[in-house]
Design a protein around this motif. Structure first.
Motif, short mmCIF file in Angstrom:
data_model
loop_
_atom_site.label_atom_id
_atom_site.label_comp_id
_atom_site.label_asym_id
_atom_site.label_seq_id
_atom_site.Cartn_x
_atom_site.Cartn_y
_atom_site.Cartn_z
N LEU A 8 0.87 -1.16 0.00
CA LEU A 8 0.00 0.00 0.00
C LEU A 8 0.91 1.22 0.00
O LEU A 8 1.85 1.29 0.80
N VAL A 9 0.66 2.18 -0.88
CA VAL A 9 1.48 3.38 -0.97
C VAL A 9 0.71 4.56 -0.39
O VAL A 9 -0.43 4.81 -0.78
N ILE A 10 1.34 5.28 0.52
CA ILE A 10 0.75 6.45 1.15
C ILE A 10 1.54 7.68 0.70
O ILE A 10 2.74 7.77 0.92
N ASP A 11 0.85 8.63 0.08
CA ASP A 11 1.48 9.89 -0.30
C ASP A 11 1.65 10.77 0.93
O ASP A 11 0.78 10.80 1.80
N CYS A 12 2.77 11.50 0.99
CA CYS A 12 3.03 12.36 2.15
C CYS A 12 4.16 13.33 1.83
O CYS A 12 4.89 13.13 0.86
N PRO A 13 4.35 14.37 2.65
CA PRO A 13 5.43 15.32 2.37
C PRO A 13 6.80 14.84 2.85
O PRO A 13 7.82 15.26 2.32
N LEU A 18 7.22 10.03 8.41
CA LEU A 18 5.96 9.30 8.51
C LEU A 18 6.22 7.80 8.67
O LEU A 18 5.49 7.11 9.39
N ALA A 19 7.29 7.29 8.06
CA ALA A 19 7.65 5.88 8.25
C ALA A 19 7.96 5.61 9.71
O ALA A 19 7.55 4.58 10.26
N VAL A 31 12.25 -1.62 5.53
CA VAL A 31 12.85 -2.61 4.63
C VAL A 31 13.42 -1.97 3.37
O VAL A 31 14.14 -2.63 2.62
N GLN A 32 13.10 -0.71 3.13
CA GLN A 32 13.67 0.03 2.01
C GLN A 32 13.65 1.50 2.40
O GLN A 32 12.65 2.00 2.91
N ASP A 33 14.76 2.21 2.16
CA ASP A 33 14.85 3.61 2.56
C ASP A 33 15.65 4.37 1.52
O ASP A 33 16.86 4.21 1.43
N GLU A 34 14.95 5.15 0.72
CA GLU A 34 15.57 5.95 -0.32
C GLU A 34 15.02 7.37 -0.22
O GLU A 34 13.95 7.58 0.35
N PRO A 35 15.71 8.35 -0.79
CA PRO A 35 15.14 9.70 -0.78
C PRO A 35 13.78 9.70 -1.47
O PRO A 35 13.63 9.21 -2.58
N GLY A 36 12.79 10.17 -0.77
CA GLY A 36 11.45 10.25 -1.35
C GLY A 36 10.65 8.97 -1.34
O GLY A 36 9.52 8.94 -1.81
N TRP A 37 11.19 7.89 -0.76
CA TRP A 37 10.49 6.59 -0.81
C TRP A 37 10.99 5.71 0.34
O TRP A 37 12.18 5.43 0.45
N VAL A 38 10.08 5.27 1.20
CA VAL A 38 10.41 4.38 2.30
C VAL A 38 9.36 3.28 2.33
O VAL A 38 8.18 3.53 2.13
N VAL A 39 9.81 2.05 2.58
CA VAL A 39 8.89 0.92 2.73
C VAL A 39 9.12 0.31 4.10
O VAL A 39 10.26 0.06 4.50
N ILE A 40 8.00 0.05 4.80
CA ILE A 40 8.07 -0.65 6.08
C ILE A 40 7.24 -1.92 5.97
O ILE A 40 6.33 -2.01 5.16
N GLY A 41 7.60 -2.92 6.77
CA GLY A 41 6.87 -4.18 6.77
C GLY A 41 7.40 -5.09 7.84
O GLY A 41 8.18 -4.67 8.70
N ASP A 42 7.04 -6.36 7.77
CA ASP A 42 7.56 -7.31 8.75
C ASP A 42 8.75 -8.10 8.21
O ASP A 42 9.45 -8.75 8.96
N ALA A 43 8.99 -8.03 6.89
CA ALA A 43 10.14 -8.68 6.25
C ALA A 43 10.29 -8.11 4.83
O ALA A 43 9.28 -7.75 4.21
N PRO A 44 11.52 -8.05 4.32
CA PRO A 44 11.72 -7.47 2.99
C PRO A 44 11.00 -8.19 1.86
O PRO A 44 10.68 -7.60 0.84
N ASP A 45 10.71 -9.49 2.02
CA ASP A 45 10.10 -10.26 0.94
C ASP A 45 8.58 -10.40 1.10
O ASP A 45 7.96 -11.22 0.43
N LEU A 51 5.82 4.72 1.76
CA LEU A 51 5.55 6.14 1.95
C LEU A 51 6.26 6.87 0.82
O LEU A 51 7.48 6.72 0.66
N ALA A 52 5.52 7.64 0.03
CA ALA A 52 6.07 8.31 -1.15
C ALA A 52 5.96 9.82 -1.00
O ALA A 52 4.90 10.34 -0.66
#
Length: 116
Positions: A8-13, A18-19, A31-45, A51-52
């Motif tokens: 699920l992608v959530i738009d935010c500033p 927010l992550a 599980v992923q952290d880049e400028p402008g994009w972060v992913v959270i979860g219970d495991a990378p796979d 969060l975009a």
């Protein structure tokens, strides 16, 4: 089946901030952290919450505008959970009911704390 849920992608500033809020609220890890994009979860796979960054983000005006989607977060004690999310930067919104309270995350997205 056409496909499998990826996330699920959530738009935010501010995705990093927010992550951090949702990591604490949902007990997930980054599980992923880049400028402008972060992913959270219970495991990378496994499916996660992304969060975009959206520069012109405007949160919905609750309860007048629909947010289209929101999290329902199950908790054991709504009062204690409510205090904790306020400490993390959430704010209480109008509405709620016998089994749920409505809040906004730090970027303004509505979510509910639900106890049965």
């Amino acid at each position: 089946m056409i496909g499998r849920w990826h996330g699920l992608v959530i738009d935010c500033p501010d995705p990093q901030a927010l992550a951090g809020f949702y990591e604490k609220l949902l007990g997930m890890i980054r599980v992923q952290d880049e400028p402008g994009w972060v992913v959270i979860g219970d495991a990378p796979d496994r499916p996660g919450v992304a969060l975009a960054r959206v520069e012109a983000w405007q949160p919905p005006k609750w309860p007048d505008e629909s947010s289209n989607m929101h999290f329902d977060v199950r908790v054991d004690d709504r009062e204690t959970a409510g205090e904790k999310v306020l400490e993390l930067g959430a704010r209480r919104l109008e509405g709620g009911g016998e089994t749920f309270d409505v809040y906004a995350d730090p970027a303004g997205h509505p979510f509910c704390l639900v106890a049965w």
